[in-house]
Write a protein that holds these residues in place. Structure first.
Motif, PDB file in Angstrom:
ATOM      1  N   LEU A   1       0.862  -1.169   0.000  1.00  0.00           N
ATOM      2  CA  LEU A   1       0.000   0.000   0.000  1.00  0.00           C
ATOM      3  C   LEU A   1       0.903   1.224   0.000  1.00  0.00           C
ATOM      4  CD1 LEU A   1      -2.847  -0.930   2.507  1.00  0.00           C
ATOM      5  CD2 LEU A   1      -2.560  -1.524   0.107  1.00  0.00           C
ATOM      6  N   VAL A   2       0.467   2.247  -0.740  1.00  0.00           N
ATOM      7  CA  VAL A   2       1.321   3.426  -0.945  1.00  0.00           C
ATOM      8  C   VAL A   2       0.485   4.693  -0.915  1.00  0.00           C
ATOM      9  CG1 VAL A   2       3.032   2.210  -2.357  1.00  0.00           C
ATOM     10  CG2 VAL A   2       1.035   3.251  -3.461  1.00  0.00           C
ATOM     11  N   HIS A   3       1.138   5.784  -0.610  1.00  0.00           N
ATOM     12  CA  HIS A   3       0.553   7.082  -0.895  1.00  0.00           C
ATOM     13  C   HIS A   3       0.641   7.250  -2.414  1.00  0.00           C
ATOM     14  CE1 HIS A   3       0.511   8.011   3.339  1.00  0.00           C
ATOM     15  NE2 HIS A   3       1.794   7.707   3.427  1.00  0.00           N
ATOM     16  N   LEU A   4      -0.458   7.678  -3.012  1.00  0.00           N
ATOM     17  CA  LEU A   4      -0.528   7.657  -4.473  1.00  0.00           C
ATOM     18  C   LEU A   4      -0.554   9.082  -5.005  1.00  0.00           C
ATOM     19  CD1 LEU A   4      -0.791   5.381  -6.609  1.00  0.00           C
ATOM     20  CD2 LEU A   4      -3.266   5.754  -6.542  1.00  0.00           C
ATOM     21  N   HIS A   5       0.410   9.386  -5.870  1.00  0.00           N
ATOM     22  CA  HIS A   5       0.450  10.713  -6.492  1.00  0.00           C
ATOM     23  C   HIS A   5      -0.817  10.935  -7.318  1.00  0.00           C
ATOM     24  CE1 HIS A   5       1.658  13.873  -9.355  1.00  0.00           C
ATOM     25  NE2 HIS A   5       2.433  14.286  -8.371  1.00  0.00           N
ATOM     26  N   ALA A   6      -1.259  12.181  -7.358  1.00  0.00           N
ATOM     27  CA  ALA A   6      -2.532  12.523  -8.000  1.00  0.00           C
ATOM     28  C   ALA A   6      -2.596  12.072  -9.462  1.00  0.00           C
ATOM     29  CB  ALA A   6      -2.760  14.032  -7.911  1.00  0.00           C
ATOM     30  N   ALA A   7      -1.451  11.984 -10.134  1.00  0.00           N
ATOM     31  CA  ALA A   7      -1.466  11.664 -11.567  1.00  0.00           C
ATOM     32  C   ALA A   7      -1.484  10.156 -11.840  1.00  0.00           C
ATOM     33  CB  ALA A   7      -0.257  12.298 -12.244  1.00  0.00           C
ATOM     34  N   LEU A   8      -1.406   9.330 -10.794  1.00  0.00           N
ATOM     35  CA  LEU A   8      -1.298   7.876 -11.017  1.00  0.00           C
ATOM     36  C   LEU A   8      -2.650   7.175 -10.925  1.00  0.00           C
ATOM     37  CD1 LEU A   8       1.920   6.881  -9.041  1.00  0.00           C
ATOM     38  CD2 LEU A   8       1.597   6.825 -11.520  1.00  0.00           C
ATOM     39  N   HIS A   9      -2.831   6.184 -11.783  1.00  0.00           N
ATOM     40  CA  HIS A   9      -4.066   5.396 -11.798  1.00  0.00           C
ATOM     41  C   HIS A   9      -3.739   3.931 -12.068  1.00  0.00           C
ATOM     42  CE1 HIS A   9      -6.495   8.982 -11.484  1.00  0.00           C
ATOM     43  NE2 HIS A   9      -5.746   9.535 -12.434  1.00  0.00           N
ATOM     44  N   PRO A  10      -4.713   3.028 -11.794  1.00  0.00           N
ATOM     45  CA  PRO A  10      -4.452   1.604 -12.023  1.00  0.00           C
ATOM     46  C   PRO A  10      -3.949   1.325 -13.435  1.00  0.00           C
ATOM     47  CG  PRO A  10      -6.461   1.853 -10.774  1.00  0.00           C
ATOM     48  CD  PRO A  10      -6.031   3.246 -11.158  1.00  0.00           C
ATOM     49  N   GLY A  11      -2.940   0.457 -13.512  1.00  0.00           N
ATOM     50  CA  GLY A  11      -2.331   0.133 -14.796  1.00  0.00           C
ATOM     51  C   GLY A  11      -1.074   0.937 -15.069  1.00  0.00           C
ATOM     52  N   ASP A  12      -0.927   2.102 -14.433  1.00  0.00           N
ATOM     53  CA  ASP A  12       0.229   2.966 -14.682  1.00  0.00           C
ATOM     54  C   ASP A  12       1.503   2.365 -14.090  1.00  0.00           C
ATOM     55  OD1 ASP A  12      -1.480   4.717 -15.857  1.00  0.00           O
ATOM     56  OD2 ASP A  12      -1.462   6.196 -14.221  1.00  0.00           O
ATOM     57  N   ARG A  13       2.611   2.625 -14.734  1.00  0.00           N
ATOM     58  CA  ARG A  13       3.906   2.356 -14.125  1.00  0.00           C
ATOM     59  C   ARG A  13       4.207   3.464 -13.133  1.00  0.00           C
ATOM     60  NH1 ARG A  13       6.554  -1.973 -13.539  1.00  0.00           N
ATOM     61  NH2 ARG A  13       8.496  -0.787 -13.511  1.00  0.00           N
ATOM     62  N   ALA A  14       4.874   3.109 -12.061  1.00  0.00           N
ATOM     63  CA  ALA A  14       5.165   4.096 -11.019  1.00  0.00           C
ATOM     64  C   ALA A  14       6.565   3.870 -10.473  1.00  0.00           C
ATOM     65  CB  ALA A  14       4.143   3.990  -9.891  1.00  0.00           C
ATOM     66  N   HIS A  15       7.026   4.875  -9.762  1.00  0.00           N
ATOM     67  CA  HIS A  15       8.321   4.840  -9.109  1.00  0.00           C
ATOM     68  C   HIS A  15       8.023   4.987  -7.617  1.00  0.00           C
ATOM     69  CE1 HIS A  15      12.694   5.646  -9.287  1.00  0.00           C
ATOM     70  NE2 HIS A  15      12.465   6.370  -8.212  1.00  0.00           N
ATOM     71  N   VAL A  16       8.478   4.046  -6.805  1.00  0.00           N
ATOM     72  CA  VAL A  16       8.157   4.089  -5.373  1.00  0.00           C
ATOM     73  C   VAL A  16       9.340   4.659  -4.593  1.00  0.00           C
ATOM     74  CG1 VAL A  16       7.606   2.708  -3.332  1.00  0.00           C
ATOM     75  CG2 VAL A  16       6.505   2.206  -5.527  1.00  0.00           C
ATOM     76  N   ARG A  17       9.066   5.679  -3.800  1.00  0.00           N
ATOM     77  CA  ARG A  17      10.105   6.289  -2.968  1.00  0.00           C
ATOM     78  C   ARG A  17       9.816   5.985  -1.500  1.00  0.00           C
ATOM     79  NH1 ARG A  17      12.063  11.221  -5.259  1.00  0.00           N
ATOM     80  NH2 ARG A  17      12.890  11.603  -3.181  1.00  0.00           N
ATOM     81  N   ALA A  18      10.869   5.669  -0.769  1.00  0.00           N
ATOM     82  CA  ALA A  18      10.715   5.487   0.680  1.00  0.00           C
ATOM     83  C   ALA A  18      10.905   6.849   1.335  1.00  0.00           C
ATOM     84  CB  ALA A  18      11.740   4.495   1.203  1.00  0.00           C
ATOM     85  N   MET A  19       9.808   7.430   1.788  1.00  0.00           N
ATOM     86  CA  MET A  19       9.841   8.752   2.410  1.00  0.00           C
ATOM     87  C   MET A  19       9.741   8.587   3.929  1.00  0.00           C
ATOM     88  SD  MET A  19      10.001  10.488  -0.356  1.00  0.00           S
ATOM     89  CE  MET A  19       9.744  12.188   0.175  1.00  0.00           C
ATOM     90  N   VAL A  20       9.890   9.701   4.621  1.00  0.00           N
ATOM     91  CA  VAL A  20       9.677   9.700   6.070  1.00  0.00           C
ATOM     92  C   VAL A  20       8.470  10.593   6.336  1.00  0.00           C
ATOM     93  CG1 VAL A  20      10.640  10.357   8.300  1.00  0.00           C
ATOM     94  CG2 VAL A  20      12.115   9.317   6.564  1.00  0.00           C
ATOM     95  N   ASP A  21       7.464  10.043   7.006  1.00  0.00           N
ATOM     96  CA  ASP A  21       6.259  10.846   7.223  1.00  0.00           C
ATOM     97  C   ASP A  21       6.464  11.819   8.382  1.00  0.00           C
ATOM     98  OD1 ASP A  21       5.645   9.593   9.647  1.00  0.00           O
ATOM     99  OD2 ASP A  21       4.094   8.302   8.791  1.00  0.00           O
ATOM    100  N   ARG A  22       5.469  12.637   8.644  1.00  0.00           N
ATOM    101  CA  ARG A  22       5.671  13.721   9.614  1.00  0.00           C
ATOM    102  C   ARG A  22       5.791  13.197  11.037  1.00  0.00           C
ATOM    103  NH1 ARG A  22       5.355  18.485   7.340  1.00  0.00           N
ATOM    104  NH2 ARG A  22       5.042  19.561   9.301  1.00  0.00           N
ATOM    105  N   GLY A  23       5.447  11.926  11.227  1.00  0.00           N
ATOM    106  CA  GLY A  23       5.659  11.312  12.533  1.00  0.00           C
ATOM    107  C   GLY A  23       7.029  10.658  12.632  1.00  0.00           C
TER     108      GLY A  23
END
Lengths: 402, 390
Positions: free
Chosen positions: A111-133
């Motif tokens: 499960l990921v935070h999904l960028h506004a431009a991404l939809h099912p079927g799209d190729r994506a690049h996953v980044r490991a970010m640090v959330d505000r917590g």
């Protein structure tokens, strides 16, 4: 600092800032520790090689031992949703929230935070970010160049500079000057350049201090009165503090005036950081993307016979910084460390290359802010020191002092 | 390597009770459990000394488990079980109790699920639900099960061409069924227009796709035919059951459940087919899971559920009466008791002691459970086929 800035109504109701839920398993904290360094890792089995996620304590295919391994960032979006109702205070403040599920090229689904431009079927690049917590969170973004800052969800994971107000604690040294220029170029609304005394006649004609949207202020991190006065003169909102103050001197424990230099180094590196933190933390906590960036030497990682006082002061600084980061978790303020080796400046006239140009440190700070990365090493010396220290701390101490 | 399941000879199930649900309750789960036992006392004349087996399910009884409940409620069983599988707990309680009775480890087992719902307790129980949820689900918008099932629904709709209209038909039919159930929390008729116009919660899940968390308790008795006769209780026999956990772990999205692995055995052991079923009681946290069970239990081929839903009448008078008390979608979801109400309602219909309207001539009930989202899917599944004894 000159010119009157608009003051806020001190009695106005302040907006309470929440952070995302923070409880995690020990294995997830291990993933977060690596995400804080900008690394995308997942566990792989030492026996059967299967990659697993979410983090486990045993391989689900063969019950073998799991170890952390860098993973390819490619993924395909499987499904999506926009969460419009949440019982969590942080996410309630940020509804609606787009999330989805991706099939990682590495093997597992996530499960990921999904960028506004991404939809099912799209190729994506996953980044490991640090959330505000302060915990790792996977964020799927479109492949290729894209303006990430326009996505409000992305901005929750990073520290925007454009339109924000920043303080550089020591803008007189080479690093500080480069940072002022960098933040100004990046579109900061105002960069407050701290100048430790004594004031120089040339300050009035200085090309950096004279830049548009840059104002100087007297600031000596070794003097509590000076820090308090600077804070009151800044008065209004402050989003980012970059602590560039340092006191670099060579010498071992037994050298002539070592104690004087050691005390000065501790006053600047360790106590200076404490004074800035104590004064500015509440101000940063009130801001939507508050951040404290500290530039410190990779000498902090281990004792150094040739630079005993400096390494000790930087080690104390690192320790305080770790404590400060943990303290600020609950407020959403990011505490970022930028490690550097010897810098190409007047402090390191004696040192052989490679030395890091100050402008590169400034660039690394901008990059750390833009990615919300907690730990950055700039230059080969710092990166090498960190790698060796992480791999084998006791060996590193010996090697460093051969 | 699969051994044939032994038949459930010498075992009956009887005395379904439902403690009327409340949206919120200040009373703890223990109180709700006590109410269920009192109802068994009133309806079956049961005393604590009659109960020598106890099987308990709850999310909100903490720090107590079934152990604490025995002392709290004055039970002295010689067989005890605590089932943490939520929506699959009813079927699983039946399976365990049935074998205990059959083998003589106990003679009369009370299977009981009770949960309370205090103001804000939903948020608290959510945040501590599972390690994978805490690590890898809740940090992503904290949408709770709504978000998890939104992702499943989204993928399911794309894969099988199911639309909101089909899910709507299921929800509207269940609401119509709730109309005759005096203890359902939501009985106001639901129109297709209102269903379609509901506000989105986590797209494509909308308001009427979601259950209402509440407090409640459900219980039933598993015993021998002789004991049931003594107590003058109408009874049903267990034709066959199945259970499965963490099936199809490699499926990227849960488009099928563990039933698929065992469903042929279920019908074979029961010597009936889906067309023999008079009423279908399935776990219904979201309509997508209802649709999935209709397929995976064999009521229609995989991928054809949209057509099947359009062609079937799921109301009490219909050709496949579904979740006849209104299901959790209309009656409310009382925590683990939500995983028991399919059992109690199925039993009531075939024993002809309904809460509301009776399914005409009902004799055979199919009951299906689905429980516990651990990461991205429900992990536990189970099903049971029950037939009323004359």
């Amino acid at each position: 600092m000159s010119g009157a800035r608009e003051k806020r109504d001190p009695l106005a109701r302040k907006r309470l800032r929440h952070v995302p839920p923070g409880a995690r398993s020990r294995a997830m904290h291990a993933l977060s520790a690596r995400a804080a360094q900008g690394r995308l890792v997942m566990q792989a089995c030492s026996d059967c090689d299967k990659v697993t996620y979410p983090p486990r304590d045993a391989c689900p295919a063969c019950w073998g031992e799991l170890g952390w391994r860098e993973q390819p960032a490619g993924a395909q979006v499987l499904c999506e949703t926009t969460v419009r109702v949440s019982t969590d205070p942080y996410f309630r403040d940020h509804m609606p929230w787009r999330m989805g599920k991706v099939q990682m090229d590495a093997g597992p689904v996530a499960l990921v935070h999904l960028h506004a431009a991404l939809h099912p079927g799209d190729r994506a690049h996953v980044r490991a970010m640090v959330d505000r917590g302060g915990n790792a969170a996977l964020f799927a973004i479109p492949e290729g160049a894209i303006d990430l800052m326009s996505d409000p969800q992305w901005r929750e994971f990073v520290v925007p500079v454009a339109g924000r107000i920043a303080l550089v604690s020591d803008a007189r040294n080479a690093i500080g000057r480069a940072v002022v220029r960098e933040l100004q170029t990046a579109g900061a609304e105002l960069v407050v350049a701290g100048l430790p005394g004594p004031a120089l006649a040339s300050d009035a004609y200085d090309a950096v201090y004279a830049l548009d949207r840059v104002q100087t202020i007297a600031l000596d991190v070794t003097d509590p009165v000076s820090v308090a006065e600077a804070a009151s003169r800044i008065g209004g909102p402050l989003d980012i503090v970059v602590n560039t103050a340092r006191h670099v001197r060579t010498g071992g424990m037994s050298a002539g005036n070592a104690l004087v230099e050691q005390r000065r180094a501790l006053e600047v590196s360790a106590m200076g950081l404490s004074r800035l933190a104590a004064t500015f933390a509440p101000i940063l906590a009130g801001r939507p993307n508050g951040a404290f960036v500290d530039v410190l030497s990779s000498a902090a990682l281990a004792g150094d016979a040739g630079n005993a006082g400096f390494a000790a002061a930087e080690a104390a600084r690192l320790s305080l910084l770790q404590a400060f980061r943990h303290e600020m978790r609950g407020t959403g303020v990011r505490v970022l460390s930028v490690f550097t080796g010897p810098v190409d400046d007047s402090d390191h006239q004696h040192a052989p290359p490679p030395k890091v140009p100050p402008v590169r440190i400034a660039g690394a700070i901008a990059e750390a802010l833009a990615n919300g990365r907690e730990e950055t090493c700039v230059g080969d010396v710092a990166a090498d020191a960190m790698m060796r220290w992480l791999a084998d701390p006791s060996l590193y101490v010996r090697e460093k002092n051969l | 390597m699969t051994r044939r399941q032994a038949p459930y000879d010498g075992v009956v199930v009887c005395a379904p009770v439902t403690v009327p649900y409340r949206r919120f309750s200040a009373e703890p789960a223990h109180w709700w459990a006590g109410r269920a036992l009192r109802q068994l006392r009133d309806e079956a004349g049961l005393t604590p000394a009659d109960i020598d087996g106890f099987c308990f399910a709850s999310f909100s009884s903490g720090p107590d488990t079934a152990v604490g409940l025995t002392q709290h409620l004055g039970l002295c069983p010689r067989w005890l079980d605590h089932i943490p599988t939520g929506g699959a707990s009813g079927v699983m309680a039946l399976r365990r109790a049935a074998r205990a009775v059959q083998c003589g480890d106990a003679e009369l087992v009370v299977c009981l699920a009770a949960d309370t719902n205090q103001i804000d307790s939903f948020r608290h129980s959510l945040s501590g639900f599972s390690r994978f949820s805490q690590d890898a689900v809740y940090p992503y918008g904290f949408g709770g099960p709504n978000a998890t099932f939104a992702l499943i629904t989204d993928a399911y709709m794309r894969e099988y061409g199911v639309t909101r209209a089909e899910f709507g038909k299921l929800c509207v039919a269940q609401r119509a069924n709730a109309g005759s159930n005096p203890v359902a929390l939501q009985r106001k008729p639901l129109s297709m227009e209102a269903y379609m116009a509901a506000r989105p919660i986590a797209d494509p899940v909308h308001l009427f796709d979601c259950v209402m968390p509440c407090a409640g308790a459900e219980a039933f008795i598993v015993t021998t035919p002789e004991r049931a006769e003594q107590l003058k209780l109408p009874m049903a026999q267990v034709l066959a059951t199945i259970e499965r956990h963490n099936a199809f772990a490699e499926d990227p999205v849960q488009l099928r459940g563990g039933w698929v692995l065992d469903i042929d055995q279920l019908w074979e052991a029961a010597r009936i087919t889906p067309t023999d079923v008079d009423t279908l009681q399935v776990y219904d946290d979201y309509p997508v899971i209802v649709a999935m069970q209709i397929e995976d239990l064999g009521f229609c081929p995989k991928g054809e559920v949209a057509r099947f839903i359009r062609e079937t009448d799921f109301t009490i008078e219909g050709n496949l009466p579904l979740n006849t008390n209104g299901g959790q979608l209309s009656a409310g979801q009382a925590g683990a008791a939500g995983g028991f109400q399919n059992m109690t309602e199925g039993l009531r219909q075939i024993l002809h002691r309904p809460l509301g309207a009776q399914v005409p001539q009902a004799k055979i009930a199919a009951v299906s459970g689905f429980g516990l989202v651990n990461f991205d899917r429900g992990v536990c599944t189970g099903a049971a086929l029950l037939e009323a004894l004359p």
